[in-house]
Write an enzyme that holds these catalytic residues in place. Structure first.
Site, PDB file in Angstrom:
ATOM      1  N   VAL A  46       0.841  -1.195   0.000  1.00 20.70           N
ATOM      2  CA  VAL A  46       0.000   0.000   0.000  1.00 20.70           C
ATOM      3  C   VAL A  46       0.882   1.253   0.000  1.00 20.70           C
ATOM      4  CG1 VAL A  46      -1.762   1.303   1.270  1.00 20.70           C
ATOM      5  CG2 VAL A  46      -1.912  -1.186   1.131  1.00 20.70           C
ATOM      6  N   CYS A  47       1.986   1.209   0.706  1.00 25.64           N
ATOM      7  CA  CYS A  47       2.859   2.380   0.861  1.00 25.64           C
ATOM      8  C   CYS A  47       3.264   3.021  -0.472  1.00 25.64           C
ATOM      9  CB  CYS A  47       4.092   2.028   1.688  1.00 25.64           C
ATOM     10  SG  CYS A  47       3.709   1.461   3.363  1.00 25.64           S
ATOM     11  N   PRO A  48       3.736   2.234  -1.459  1.00 17.61           N
ATOM     12  CA  PRO A  48       4.135   2.906  -2.696  1.00 17.61           C
ATOM     13  C   PRO A  48       2.976   3.555  -3.434  1.00 17.61           C
ATOM     14  CG  PRO A  48       4.301   0.520  -2.944  1.00 17.61           C
ATOM     15  CD  PRO A  48       4.031   0.800  -1.496  1.00 17.61           C
ATOM     16  N   GLU A  50       0.458   5.106  -2.012  1.00 15.75           N
ATOM     17  CA  GLU A  50       0.230   6.378  -1.315  1.00 15.75           C
ATOM     18  C   GLU A  50       1.317   7.396  -1.651  1.00 15.75           C
ATOM     19  OE1 GLU A  50      -1.842   5.540   2.883  1.00 15.75           O
ATOM     20  OE2 GLU A  50       0.260   4.935   2.784  1.00 15.75           O
ATOM     21  N   LEU A  51       2.563   6.955  -1.588  1.00 17.47           N
ATOM     22  CA  LEU A  51       3.675   7.866  -1.824  1.00 17.47           C
ATOM     23  C   LEU A  51       3.704   8.342  -3.279  1.00 17.47           C
ATOM     24  CD1 LEU A  51       6.442   6.179   0.357  1.00 17.47           C
ATOM     25  CD2 LEU A  51       4.886   8.040   0.970  1.00 17.47           C
TER      26      LEU A  51
END
Length: 187
Positions: A46-48, A50-51
């Site tokens: 999920v992090c990439p 969002e970033l």
């Protein structure tokens, strides 16, 4: 304890930004509006997304005079490796703060006890270094940069217009409210 309306705590950390390692401290978050986005870990799922969403909207934040910082408990070296290997993360121009000691993450009270990873925490900080908005979501719930932009615009508006507040779903240019005795029970 809520961190809303509290001043950010002192910190120093190394970040990766635009091909360089830079020093970042609480002083970098003062003097202008800032957004600090905590995420669990580099090289995850999920992090990439969002970033990358933040990277795609970074110019809009900058037009508002708002600086963006991302933070995880990974090192600045890990941030560089991720930036160099991921097309999504390769778009990032804002500072990616490494926090392997957990100082920054603990200062903002988003460290998961016993895990060593940050929750998904988003903080809007005014030029005095005071936290004006906080959002924390569970690991599987990604954030939306457009919604964050809306909240930043509301925070900027309220700061520039004392005595006015932004109602639910407020968007730039829409009507605000001026709280008064006359409004009680009429909304």
């Amino acid at each position: 304890m809520s961190v809303i309306n509290t001043e950010i705590k002192p910190f120093k950390a190394t970040a990766y930004q635009n091909g360089e390692f830079i020093e970042v401290s609480d002083a970098n978050l003062k003097g202008k509006w800032s957004v600090v986005v905590f995420y669990p870990a580099d090289f995850t799922f999920v992090c990439p997304t969002e970033l990358e969403d933040l990277a795609d909207n970074y110019a809009e934040f900058q037009k508002l005079g708002v600086e963006v910082f991302s933070v995880s408990t990974d090192t600045h070296f890990s941030h560089k490796a991720w930036h160099d290997s991921s097309p999504a993360i390769g778009k990032i121009k804002y500072a990616m703060i490494g926090d392997p000691t957990g100082t920054v993450t603990n200062n903002f009270e988003v460290m998961r006890p016993g895990v060593g990873l940050a929750d998904r925490g988003t903080f809007i900080i005014d030029p005095s270094g005071v936290i004006q908005a906080v959002e924390i979501t569970a690991e599987g719930i990604g954030r939306d940069a457009k919604e964050l932009l809306r909240k930043v615009k509301a925070a900027l508006y309220v700061a520039a217009h004392p005595g006015e507040v932004c109602p639910a779903k407020w968007k730039e240019g829409e009507k605000t409210l001026a709280p008064s005795l006359d409004l009680v029970g009429k909304i």
